[in-house]
Design an enzyme around this catalytic site. Structure first.
Site, short mmCIF file in Angstrom:
data_model
loop_
_atom_site.label_atom_id
_atom_site.label_comp_id
_atom_site.label_asym_id
_atom_site.label_seq_id
_atom_site.Cartn_x
_atom_site.Cartn_y
_atom_site.Cartn_z
CG ASP A 66 35.47 48.80 33.60
OD1 ASP A 66 36.26 49.73 32.92
OD2 ASP A 66 36.06 47.69 34.39
CG ASP A 135 36.07 40.99 43.71
OD1 ASP A 135 36.77 41.21 42.85
OD2 ASP A 135 35.23 41.52 43.86
CG HIS A 137 36.57 42.76 39.70
ND1 HIS A 137 36.55 43.40 41.06
CD2 HIS A 137 37.06 43.67 38.93
CE1 HIS A 137 37.21 44.59 41.09
NE2 HIS A 137 37.52 44.64 39.95
CD GLU A 142 32.65 43.52 41.59
OE1 GLU A 142 33.56 42.84 41.60
OE2 GLU A 142 32.40 44.63 41.82
C1 GLP Z 1 38.79 48.24 38.86
C2 GLP Z 1 38.71 47.98 37.13
C3 GLP Z 1 39.47 46.86 36.64
C4 GLP Z 1 40.71 46.90 37.24
C5 GLP Z 1 40.63 46.80 38.76
C6 GLP Z 1 41.98 46.60 39.23
O1 GLP Z 1 37.88 47.54 39.18
N1 GLP Z 1 37.23 48.14 36.64
O2 GLP Z 1 39.28 46.80 35.12
O3 GLP Z 1 41.48 45.73 36.72
O4 GLP Z 1 40.04 47.92 39.22
O5 GLP Z 1 42.63 47.78 39.40
P1 GLP Z 1 44.28 47.88 39.81
O6 GLP Z 1 44.81 47.55 38.64
O7 GLP Z 1 44.06 49.38 40.07
O8 GLP Z 1 44.21 47.07 40.97
#
Ligand code: GLP
Length: 260
Positions: A66, A135, A137, A142
């Site tokens: 993304d 949440d 995702h 989302e």
């Molecule tokens: C962001 C990214 C996701 C990632 C998520 C969790 O929203 N787009 O790909 O998995 O954060 O991040 P973290 O690993 O820092 O908790």
């Protein structure tokens, strides 16, 4: 779906092992790369293997999950820049071998379609590294995302912007409102999904993902439909799993622990 409960170091080693097996066995491997804090220890371990064991990424293609809309690649928090700093520039990927959706494109719809096309042209993703949001995702899909969605523009949920404000000096208003993200359908085409989650703040999302009903309200539940998905969690992230003891027992008695 295989669930492995272990400490952070062991999780990173296991994922790095899977990546190394792929990279050493395929002539043109394709890796799916995630940003966020969850895969950082994996990238550190892969970098160590590159430096000390000669593990080379020179034949590897990479596709990111993304990208924020409206942040130029040079912005410190653009995912292009983040993945470059955290992993790509530390090993020996060929120039241009790692790409992400173009969040600066004039035509974001066309850029999204082009991105799915590029993944398909490369032969699809062999191993997709994933994290999970609080949440539920994955990538930036989302709650409410279509379970068969393709790469597209999404509006970030408030919770995600709050979670990610830490990368923008704690200022939620500076977190972009929109992103381009691989869809759940796109992600599901990867041949192996490997999701890492650590910390108690992920416990509910992990429980829903593994044990909840499949629903767009918890987008990661779509992974229950994947024929080869591995979920690696630490004790805190596993704390709400109903069948935690069973997963521990299953892994403890696994015959070939290196394989997942
Ligand atoms: C962001 C990214 C996701 C990632 C998520 C969790 O929203 N787009 O790909 O998995 O954060 O991040 P973290 O690993 O820092 O908790």
């Amino acid at each position: 779906m295989e669930v492995i409960i272990a400490d952070d170091l062991e999780l990173a080693t296991l994922v790095a092992d899977a990546v190394e097996r792929l990279v050493r066995s395929e002539s043109a491997p394709v890796l799916g790369l995630a940003t966020g804090s969850s895969p950082l220890s994996v990238y550190d371990e892969l970098t160590r293997r590159h430096e000390q064991d000669g593990l080379s990424f020179s034949s590897v293609r990479g596709f990111m999950l993304d990208e924020y809309v409206g942040l130029p690649a040079s912005h410190p928090q653009s995912y292009h820049n983040v993945i470059d700093t955290e992993f790509v520039s530390r090993v020996d990927f060929a120039d241009g071998a790692v790409q992400g959706p173009d969040g600066m494109a004039d035509d974001l719809v066309a850029a999204s379609a082009d991105y799915d096309h590029a993944i398909a042209e490369a032969g699809g993703v062999d191993l997709q590294i994933l994290g999970i949001g609080t949440d539920g995702h994955i990538a930036f899909n989302e709650p409410g995302s279509s379970l068969s969605s393709r790469t597209r523009v999404k509006t970030l949920a408030n919770q995600t912007r709050i979670d990610n404000a830490r990368f923008f000096d704690g200022e939620v208003d500076r977190v972009p409102q929109h992103c381009l993200t691989q869809g759940l359908g796109t992600i599901m085409e990867a041949r192996h999904l490997v999701l890492i989650a650590t910390g108690g703040h992920k416990a509910e999302a992990v429980h829903q993902m593994v044990e909840g009903p499949i629903s767009s309200m918890w987008p990661a539940t779509v992974m229950q439909m994947h024929p080869h998905a591995t979920v690696l969690v630490d004790d805190s992230a596993a704390s709400r799993l109903q069948l935690g003891d069973y997963y521990r027992q299953t892994y403890a008695s696994k015959l070939d622990k290196e394989r997942f």
